[in-house]
Write a protein that holds these residues in place. Structure first.
Motif, PDB file in Angstrom:
ATOM      1  N   MET A  47      25.113  50.075  93.576  1.00 43.47           N
ATOM      2  CA  MET A  47      26.303  49.320  93.927  1.00 43.47           C
ATOM      3  C   MET A  47      26.640  48.351  92.807  1.00 43.47           C
ATOM      4  N   LYS A  48      27.865  47.952  92.809  1.00 44.61           N
ATOM      5  CA  LYS A  48      28.319  46.952  91.843  1.00 44.61           C
ATOM      6  C   LYS A  48      28.371  45.586  92.534  1.00 44.61           C
ATOM      7  N   VAL A  49      28.231  44.539  91.734  1.00 46.86           N
ATOM      8  CA  VAL A  49      28.261  43.177  92.258  1.00 46.86           C
ATOM      9  C   VAL A  49      29.535  42.938  93.065  1.00 46.86           C
ATOM     10  N   GLU A  50      30.669  43.374  92.542  1.00 50.42           N
ATOM     11  CA  GLU A  50      31.953  43.139  93.216  1.00 50.42           C
ATOM     12  C   GLU A  50      31.986  43.777  94.602  1.00 50.42           C
ATOM     13  N   GLU A  51      31.380  44.943  94.753  1.00 52.70           N
ATOM     14  CA  GLU A  51      31.335  45.608  96.058  1.00 52.70           C
ATOM     15  C   GLU A  51      30.532  44.779  97.062  1.00 52.70           C
ATOM     16  N   ILE A  52      29.431  44.240  96.613  1.00 50.32           N
ATOM     17  CA  ILE A  52      28.590  43.431  97.497  1.00 50.32           C
ATOM     18  C   ILE A  52      29.306  42.147  97.869  1.00 50.32           C
ATOM     19  N   ILE A  53      29.925  41.498  96.900  1.00 47.33           N
ATOM     20  CA  ILE A  53      30.685  40.279  97.186  1.00 47.33           C
ATOM     21  C   ILE A  53      31.770  40.562  98.216  1.00 47.33           C
ATOM     22  N   ASN A  54      32.517  41.623  98.028  1.00 46.93           N
ATOM     23  CA  ASN A  54      33.592  41.964  98.966  1.00 46.93           C
ATOM     24  C   ASN A  54      33.059  42.277 100.354  1.00 46.93           C
ATOM     25  N   GLU A  55      31.946  42.965 100.427  1.00 50.45           N
ATOM     26  CA  GLU A  55      31.347  43.284 101.728  1.00 50.45           C
ATOM     27  C   GLU A  55      30.931  42.010 102.458  1.00 50.45           C
ATOM     28  N   ILE A  56      30.287  41.106 101.764  1.00 49.33           N
ATOM     29  CA  ILE A  56      29.841  39.856 102.391  1.00 49.33           C
ATOM     30  C   ILE A  56      31.050  39.022 102.813  1.00 49.33           C
ATOM     31  N   LYS A  57      32.048  38.931 101.962  1.00 52.04           N
ATOM     32  CA  LYS A  57      33.245  38.148 102.294  1.00 52.04           C
ATOM     33  C   LYS A  57      33.960  38.706 103.530  1.00 52.04           C
ATOM     34  N   SER A  58      33.976  40.027 103.672  1.00 46.42           N
ATOM     35  CA  SER A  58      34.677  40.619 104.810  1.00 46.42           C
ATOM     36  C   SER A  58      33.835  40.605 106.090  1.00 46.42           C
ATOM     37  N   ARG A  59      32.536  40.507 105.960  1.00 43.11           N
ATOM     38  CA  ARG A  59      31.633  40.620 107.118  1.00 43.11           C
ATOM     39  C   ARG A  59      31.394  39.292 107.835  1.00 43.11           C
ATOM     40  N   TYR A  60      31.426  38.190 107.092  1.00 41.74           N
ATOM     41  CA  TYR A  60      31.023  36.903 107.667  1.00 41.74           C
ATOM     42  C   TYR A  60      32.177  35.913 107.671  1.00 41.74           C
ATOM     43  N   LYS A  61      32.259  35.141 108.746  1.00 38.32           N
ATOM     44  CA  LYS A  61      33.315  34.138 108.903  1.00 38.32           C
ATOM     45  C   LYS A  61      32.836  32.776 108.414  1.00 38.32           C
ATOM     46  N   ASP A  62      33.813  31.964 108.074  1.00 44.06           N
ATOM     47  CA  ASP A  62      33.554  30.562 107.711  1.00 44.06           C
ATOM     48  C   ASP A  62      32.594  30.422 106.530  1.00 44.06           C
ATOM     49  N   ILE A  63      32.786  31.274 105.526  1.00 41.39           N
ATOM     50  CA  ILE A  63      31.924  31.150 104.355  1.00 41.39           C
ATOM     51  C   ILE A  63      32.722  30.662 103.153  1.00 41.39           C
ATOM     52  N   VAL A  64      31.990  30.061 102.238  1.00 47.20           N
ATOM     53  CA  VAL A  64      32.530  29.625 100.961  1.00 47.20           C
ATOM     54  C   VAL A  64      31.729  30.351  99.886  1.00 47.20           C
ATOM     55  N   VAL A  65      32.427  30.863  98.914  1.00 50.11           N
ATOM     56  CA  VAL A  65      31.780  31.576  97.808  1.00 50.11           C
ATOM     57  C   VAL A  65      31.954  30.745  96.548  1.00 50.11           C
ATOM     58  N   ARG A  66      30.848  30.436  95.880  1.00 50.11           N
ATOM     59  CA  ARG A  66      30.881  29.659  94.640  1.00 50.11           C
ATOM     60  C   ARG A  66      30.241  30.485  93.524  1.00 50.11           C
ATOM     61  N   GLU A  67      30.870  30.453  92.369  1.00 49.56           N
ATOM     62  CA  GLU A  67      30.330  31.160  91.210  1.00 49.56           C
ATOM     63  C   GLU A  67      30.003  30.144  90.131  1.00 49.56           C
ATOM     64  N   THR A  68      28.704  30.026  89.829  1.00 50.99           N
ATOM     65  CA  THR A  68      28.247  29.090  88.806  1.00 50.99           C
ATOM     66  C   THR A  68      27.009  29.638  88.106  1.00 50.99           C
ATOM     67  N   TRP A  69      26.901  29.404  86.825  1.00 50.40           N
ATOM     68  CA  TRP A  69      25.711  29.704  86.033  1.00 50.40           C
ATOM     69  C   TRP A  69      25.209  31.136  86.222  1.00 50.40           C
ATOM     70  N   GLY A  70      26.108  32.093  86.278  1.00 48.16           N
ATOM     71  CA  GLY A  70      25.696  33.482  86.424  1.00 48.16           C
ATOM     72  C   GLY A  70      25.222  33.830  87.813  1.00 48.16           C
ATOM     73  N   GLU A  71      25.610  33.027  88.791  1.00 46.66           N
ATOM     74  CA  GLU A  71      25.190  33.264  90.168  1.00 46.66           C
ATOM     75  C   GLU A  71      26.383  33.109  91.099  1.00 46.66           C
ATOM     76  N   THR A  72      26.490  34.017  92.046  1.00 49.03           N
ATOM     77  CA  THR A  72      27.475  33.905  93.113  1.00 49.03           C
ATOM     78  C   THR A  72      26.718  33.496  94.361  1.00 49.03           C
ATOM     79  N   SER A  73      27.100  32.372  94.944  1.00 49.63           N
ATOM     80  CA  SER A  73      26.403  31.828  96.107  1.00 49.63           C
ATOM     81  C   SER A  73      27.306  31.878  97.321  1.00 49.63           C
ATOM     82  N   PHE A  74      26.713  32.269  98.443  1.00 47.25           N
ATOM     83  CA  PHE A  74      27.438  32.352  99.707  1.00 47.25           C
ATOM     84  C   PHE A  74      26.915  31.274 100.636  1.00 47.25           C
ATOM     85  N   PHE A  75      27.831  30.434 101.094  1.00 46.77           N
ATOM     86  CA  PHE A  75      27.501  29.320 101.969  1.00 46.77           C
ATOM     87  C   PHE A  75      28.240  29.484 103.296  1.00 46.77           C
ATOM     88  N   TYR A  76      27.575  29.140 104.372  1.00 44.46           N
ATOM     89  CA  TYR A  76      28.259  29.002 105.650  1.00 44.46           C
ATOM     90  C   TYR A  76      28.808  27.585 105.676  1.00 44.46           C
TER      91      TYR A  76
END
Length: 145
Positions: free
Chosen positions: A1-30
């Motif tokens: 899988m590609k990173v973008e596919e995983i990001i999109n899956e997580i964004k579509s699957r979970y509610k009330d999340i914030v996605v932050r991209e810093t220092w080569g890391e994408t972080s998912f927060f509730y």
């Protein structure tokens, strides 16, 4: 899988999340209603080695690490007792090849906190870890209350 596919899956699957991209890391927060500065971490995708975390050799082409905060109970169920916290810049003392691709194992730095990870999962492996991300998301919703 590609990173973008995983990001999109997580964004579509979970509610009330914030996605932050810093220092080569994408972080998912509730973070419902953006009540907190970031929220409660539940999953990250790291795409490059950091100063204190190079055990996964993420600087290889197309290699990334999906990390999941499954908590103590699920961690123990999967891998046995959690290891001690490593010294700064070190990894946990466990017998794993932290650079192995497409295999679930304890997080090399944060296993002591109940985190697990997988490097560059295949589509099948990603489907297999979705229940773990569900657990991490559930734990984050409880912590945010």
């Amino acid at each position: 899988m590609k990173v973008e596919e995983i990001i999109n899956e997580i964004k579509s699957r979970y509610k009330d999340i914030v996605v932050r991209e810093t220092w080569g890391e994408t972080s998912f927060f509730y973070n419902p209603g953006n009540r907190l500065p970031n929220g409660v971490y539940f999953t990250t995708i790291k795409e490059k080695d950091g100063e204190n975390d190079s055990s996964s050799n993420l600087n290889r082409p197309s290699v990334f690490r999906v990390s999941i905060g499954v908590g103590k109970d699920k961690y123990v169920e999967l891998f046995g007792e959690k290891p001690a916290r490593p010294a700064k810049g070190k990894v946990v003392e466990l017998d794993y090849d932290f650079a192995e691709l497409n295999r679930l194992f304890p997080h090399p730095v944060y296993a002591w906190m109940g985190w697990v990870c997988i490097l560059s999962p295949s589509k099948e492996s990603f489907q297999n870890i979705l229940p773990l991300i569900d657990i991490a998301y559930g734990l984050a919703t409880k912590k945010a209350k």
